[in-house]
Design a protein around this motif. Structure first.
Motif, PDB file in Angstrom:
ATOM      1  N   ARG A   3     -23.366  40.748  52.156  1.00  0.00           N
ATOM      2  CA  ARG A   3     -24.257  41.268  53.169  1.00  0.00           C
ATOM      3  C   ARG A   3     -25.238  40.190  53.549  1.00  0.00           C
ATOM      4  O   ARG A   3     -25.810  39.524  52.703  1.00  0.00           O
ATOM      5  CB  ARG A   3     -24.991  42.497  52.659  1.00  0.00           C
ATOM      6  N   TRP A   4     -25.463  40.033  54.837  1.00  0.00           N
ATOM      7  CA  TRP A   4     -26.310  38.973  55.347  1.00  0.00           C
ATOM      8  C   TRP A   4     -27.746  39.445  55.357  1.00  0.00           C
ATOM      9  O   TRP A   4     -28.041  40.599  55.606  1.00  0.00           O
ATOM     10  CB  TRP A   4     -25.835  38.626  56.751  1.00  0.00           C
ATOM     11  N   ARG A 150     -22.716  35.943  60.330  1.00  0.00           N
ATOM     12  CA  ARG A 150     -22.110  36.805  59.314  1.00  0.00           C
ATOM     13  C   ARG A 150     -20.859  36.151  58.732  1.00  0.00           C
ATOM     14  O   ARG A 150     -19.774  36.743  58.719  1.00  0.00           O
ATOM     15  CB  ARG A 150     -21.758  38.177  59.887  1.00  0.00           C
ATOM     16  N   TRP A 152     -19.281  35.441  55.646  1.00  0.00           N
ATOM     17  CA  TRP A 152     -19.511  35.985  54.304  1.00  0.00           C
ATOM     18  C   TRP A 152     -18.357  35.698  53.347  1.00  0.00           C
ATOM     19  O   TRP A 152     -17.207  35.507  53.742  1.00  0.00           O
ATOM     20  CB  TRP A 152     -19.666  37.505  54.365  1.00  0.00           C
ATOM     21  N   ARG A 173     -18.036  37.535  62.034  1.00  0.00           N
ATOM     22  CA  ARG A 173     -18.241  38.561  63.051  1.00  0.00           C
ATOM     23  C   ARG A 173     -17.507  38.190  64.333  1.00  0.00           C
ATOM     24  O   ARG A 173     -17.537  37.035  64.777  1.00  0.00           O
ATOM     25  CB  ARG A 173     -19.735  38.707  63.337  1.00  0.00           C
ATOM     26  N   GLN A 180     -16.332  42.826  61.765  1.00  0.00           N
ATOM     27  CA  GLN A 180     -15.986  41.562  61.128  1.00  0.00           C
ATOM     28  C   GLN A 180     -14.503  41.521  60.803  1.00  0.00           C
ATOM     29  O   GLN A 180     -13.881  42.562  60.564  1.00  0.00           O
ATOM     30  CB  GLN A 180     -16.806  41.351  59.863  1.00  0.00           C
TER      31      GLN A 180
END
Length: 498
Positions: A3-4, A150, A152, A173, A180
């Motif tokens: 999670r950003w 994003r 991740w 994203r 995403q």
């Protein structure tokens, strides 16, 4: 997991730094020289450590039965740097969703995007550090379908067979929406820069809200798989799909292998290994920004399942006694030193869902297919140990599990409790007890038949239980803790190994 937390990079384009490219060139040369110096290596990846061949029960043996045989728990690792602790971050800066590989004697860690890089990279001489952030960005650019902010949960796979290519899987994203998807990239150096594949994402199930948290698994015969989490909040689950031999394309249809049950919020962040002849799926549960975020695991006889979930978390804030908050996004690092578990924990709450997460590393052992780590307390009920004549099971409503063992009121009274240590070293043994005899008592504590120290049982009142602790040296795998009466009497509720 991934999670950003307010990435400033979302305001501008990705710009790989020249320093990062220079570092990659140097590392590529080191890797090539190291491969050339290994007789018969052919440039292939290092041979993984041996796997346990049999599953051993996690519970202590029944009274009167022989002690369980030792389970392989990895070989002795390198000396940890001064100040290392399994409950202290090895990177105390933002480095979420870490994954680690080893190349040419150096360890490389990859993390979720931060203010400086779409994929930050760190290096260290050993799994426990000291870790240093590398300059530049490990990802050269994002693919045409993706936008910044994003990126991740990266997963890097070392070259397989004669290949010289490192493969990166990452979440990013989409430009055309909030979902995403998972992309792939390649590099000739573990430091990157990784160049993404052109075209569409590798995995992008829009009917399931997209996909995040890629994780690679490769069978001994070279068959490749990718695990990921479908991202729709209500239907989030973990999927498995077979890949093409080069790992850059899909070979079959995805299969859902794990969904949320009693876990908090959702399941995510998969990582798959094979131990004790079974497939062990580690995963995270809960919201990444809350203290109840945790690591759990499930076991299956086949890669596609069915996976049976363990009853308790492997890692949790409570399991660490609050010393690590929200542990999750676990990644298994395997090399010639044994296994380590790499994960992140919350360092600081920044408001709402924004948190600063650092990287942690802890030794990982295997009791068959059951993972065991350092840093969390593992409880062993005294009544489950091997009891001799004058030590028996006592019904005690206020004790853990409603039972205890005792009363250790005569010479020769003895209790043996098998315990499993993930790695050789010094451990703390905490004994929960009651002593209502009116005078202090002593028990001799032995390890594998050799007297180690004494436990003093001070007087307790009524239904009170209290604890005392001692330090012991344990071997990797199964050990036997013996408790023998020296004087007085008392009752033991449980032993906790930390």
């Amino acid at each position: 997991m991934n999670r950003w937390a307010g990435d400033p990079r979302s305001r501008g384009p990705l710009t790989p730094l020249a320093a990062g490219a220079a570092l990659s060139a140097v590392i590529a040369l080191i890797v090539a020289l190291a491969d050339a110096c290994v007789p018969g290596s052919g440039g292939s990846a290092a041979k993984p450590p041996p796997r346990p061949s049999a599953r051993v029960s996690a519970r202590a043996s029944a009274p009167g039965s022989p002690a369980p045989q030792p389970s392989p728990a990895g070989t002795s690792g390198p000396v940890s740097p001064p100040g290392y602790s399994p409950v202290e971050p090895v990177l105390d800066q933002y480095f979420a969703d870490p994954a680690v590989i080893k190349a040419a004697g150096t360890y490389f860690a990859y993390g979720t995007n931060n203010a400086d890089a779409a994929m930050p990279v760190a290096t260290a001489p050993s799994p426990t550090g000291p870790w240093t952030r590398a300059p530049g960005d490990g990802l050269a650019r994002l693919p045409a379908w993706a936008t910044t902010g994003r990126t991740w949960a990266p997963e890097v796979v070392p070259p397989q067979g004669p290949s010289k290519t490192y493969v990166l899987y990452f979440s990013a994203r989409r430009k055309d929406g909030d979902a995403q998807c998972i992309g792939a990239a390649t590099a000739t150096s573990p430091a990157g820069p990784f160049v993404p594949l052109d075209g569409e994402p590798l995995v992008c199930p829009m009917d399931l809200g997209g996909a995040i948290d890629p994780a690679s698994y490769i069978e001994p015969d070279g068959t490749r798989y990718l695990l990921y989490k479908s991202d729709a909040r209500k239907t989030a689950a973990i999927y498995l799909v077979r890949l093409t031999p080069d790992g850059l394309g899909l070979y079959g249809e995805p299969k859902r292998i794990l969904a949320r049950g009693s876990e908090p919020a959702l399941v995510e962040a998969p990582d798959l290994v094979k131990r004790g002849g079974e497939y062990v799926l580690l995963y995270s549960a809960g919201w990444y920004f809350r203290p109840d975020y945790q690591t759990r695991y499930a076991v299956a006889p086949s890669i596609e399942g069915p996976y049976e979930k363990a009853g308790r978390p492997l890692q949790s804030t409570g399991g660490y006694g609050g010393k690590v908050e929200g542990p999750g996004s676990a990644d298994v690092l395997s090399d010639d030193t044994g296994d380590h578990l790499v994960f992140h924990g919350i360092l600081k709450h920044l408001g709402g869902a924004n948190v600063n997460r650092g990287m942690y590393v802890t030794p990982l052992g295997w009791d068959g297919a059951r993972p065991v780590i350092r840093g969390t307390a593992v409880r062993h009920e005294a009544e489950d140990g091997r009891l001799n004549g004058c030590v028996s099971v006592l019904a005690r409503p206020n004790a853990s599990g409603g039972k205890a063992a005792g009363p250790f009121d005569r010479d020769g009274c003895r209790l043996e409790v098998p315990v499993f240590a993930p790695a050789a070293g010094r451990y703390s043994v905490r004994a929960q007890y009651a002593n209502r005899s009116g005078q202090e008592s002593d028990l001799e504590l032995s390890v594998n038949g050799t007297a180690a120290t004494r436990l003093r049982l001070r007087v307790t009142k009524d239904a009170d239980w209290t604890s005392t602790s001692a330090e012991v040296e344990l071997a990797a795998g199964w050990n036997t803790l013996g408790l023998r009466r020296v004087n007085g009497q008392g009752q033991l509720d449980y032993l906790e190994l930390l």
